[in-house]
Design an enzyme around this catalytic site. Structure first.
Site, mmCIF file in Angstrom:
data_model
loop_
_atom_site.group_PDB
_atom_site.id
_atom_site.type_symbol
_atom_site.label_atom_id
_atom_site.label_comp_id
_atom_site.label_asym_id
_atom_site.label_seq_id
_atom_site.Cartn_x
_atom_site.Cartn_y
_atom_site.Cartn_z
ATOM 1 C CG ASP A 48 -1.988 1.052 1.169
ATOM 2 O OD1 ASP A 48 -1.923 1.919 0.282
ATOM 3 O OD2 ASP A 48 -2.899 1.018 2.013
ATOM 4 C CG ASP A 89 -3.660 3.696 -2.827
ATOM 5 O OD1 ASP A 89 -4.492 2.802 -3.060
ATOM 6 O OD2 ASP A 89 -3.841 4.592 -1.983
ATOM 7 C CD GLU A 90 -5.526 -0.898 -0.828
ATOM 8 O OE1 GLU A 90 -5.457 -1.693 0.130
ATOM 9 O OE2 GLU A 90 -6.598 -0.430 -1.243
#
Length: 386
Positions: A11, A105-106
């Site tokens: 993350d 973003d993961e």
């Protein structure tokens, strides 16, 4: 499915903020708000410095400014964020055997079997270091036996840290944590569980599954499993869809402008809801017309990234008005959204209108509960069929 899996969750910490700080290091160490710049805007992301004042994502910008008057507000650039996200994704894909891009973003990685050759923790540590070194972006990592525990571990490792939870450590790790830490526990579910006297994951894990199902339905069973460290969800290999589209061919060719605009509204709303379900935004709208003589014409427009119904409907109608110049009978109309980016929240939080944001959220909630055709705007209502 292997009983001893090795699943990684990566993350990027305060991703939008981190990208802005790469562009302008004067933002380092200062409270930063990303989102709509007017009081009617919404906070898309905020720095840890701003969070200390009680600011959070999806908060009205006006409230955030009241809580943190010294915060710097940046409009945000989804195209730039998407570019940096793709750089990180390519780095991970070039090294990991199975990668799922869960959001902008993961990422989830399945390293099962790699421990036979070298330690998964060492390998993931080196990958994380490589991402940081080559992008300048802080990233946190959780390694464990499934997606749920790996994601919770990442949350506990933040900011810019890493955590490894072995199988025997799963229950001791989860038990003392707040139920808020479980993926899928939203505000409403949290209130329901707290009203039942449930505060920690351990307490939730001890509730009989039948009772959880009675209170929360299938989601109750899922949460009970997660509280007990059970999650067999596979890591799904990453595949980026470039566009979504729909079109309609008429039984009888038409020049009924009111009918065409109503149909266009319905089509756009269905596609926009699909975008939001998949946590995506579009920056290009294309309208397609096919005349009765089979001539086909299209017109497109690049726009700021959005998934808002009203914005996309207005653009599609404008394109149709410009495109429909022949005044001939039309046999087909279509809409396509392209140049998609993934990983945004339910709506375009850079939008200046919080009313539009709230309206879309409310309508989406009804659609998810009662079906996609359960609610629409008046102009498209004639197209809803039982």
């Amino acid at each position: 499915m292997p009983s001893n899996r090795h699943i990684v969750h990566l993350d990027l910490d305060t991703f939008f903020v981190s990208v802005e700080r790469l562009k302008n290091n004067a933002f380092n160490g200062k409270p930063l708000l990303i989102g709509g710049s007017s009081d009617r805007g919404v906070v898309a992301s905020c720095s840890y410095e701003a969070r200390q004042f009680g600011v959070s994502s999806a908060m009205p910008m006006r409230m955030a400014r009241l809580l943190c008057p010294d915060a710097i507000v940046v409009r945000g650039d989804m195209e730039e964020y998407s570019r940096h996200s793709n750089i990180v994704t390519e780095i991970i894909k070039s090294r990991a055997p199975i990668v799922e891009k869960a959001s902008i973003d993961e990422h989830y990685l399945d390293l099962t079997g790699m421990d036979k050759f070298f330690g998964c923790q060492k390998w993931t540590h080196e990958l994380r270091d490589y991402v940081i070194k080559n992008t300048g972006l802080p990233i946190s990592m959780g390694l464990s036996v499934n997606k749920t525990v790996a994601k919770v571990a990442t949350g506990e490792a933040k900011p810019n840290g890493e955590k490894n939870i072995e199988q025997v450590e799963v229950r001791p790790f989860l038990n003392p944590l707040s139920i808020k830490k479980i993926p899928g526990v939203g505000a409403k579910t949290y209130v329901q569980l707290r009203n039942m006297g449930v505060e920690t994951i351990y307490t939730l894990s001890q509730i009989p599954p039948d009772l959880m199902h009675k209170v929360l339905g299938e989601n109750g069973i899922s949460l009970w499993q997660k509280a007990n460290g059970i999650d067999e969800t596979p890591v799904i290999p990453f595949s980026e869809r470039k566009s979504i589209s729909t079109e309609s061919t008429f039984d009888k060719d038409t020049t009924n402008i009111e009918y065409l605009n109503q149909l266009l509204t319905k089509m756009v709303m269905e596609l926009a809801f699909q975008l939001r379900k998949e946590c995506r935004l579009t920056s290009c709208v294309t309208v397609k017309l096919r005349y009765s003589n089979f001539d086909t014409e299209t017109k497109q427009l690049r726009i700021p990234y959005t998934a808002l119904d009203k914005t996309l409907i207005d653009i599609a109608k404008s394109l149709f008005q410009t495109l429909y110049s022949r005044r001939m009978l039309i046999r087909l109309i279509g809409v396509r959204f392209s140049h998609l980016v993934s990983g945004f929240e339910q709506i375009d939080l850079f939008a200046e209108s919080i009313e539009q944001y709230n309206l879309c959220q409310a309508m989406d909630k009804i659609r998810r509960r009662f079906g996609e055709k359960s609610i629409t705007v008046a102009g498209a209502a004639n197209f809803i069929k039982e």
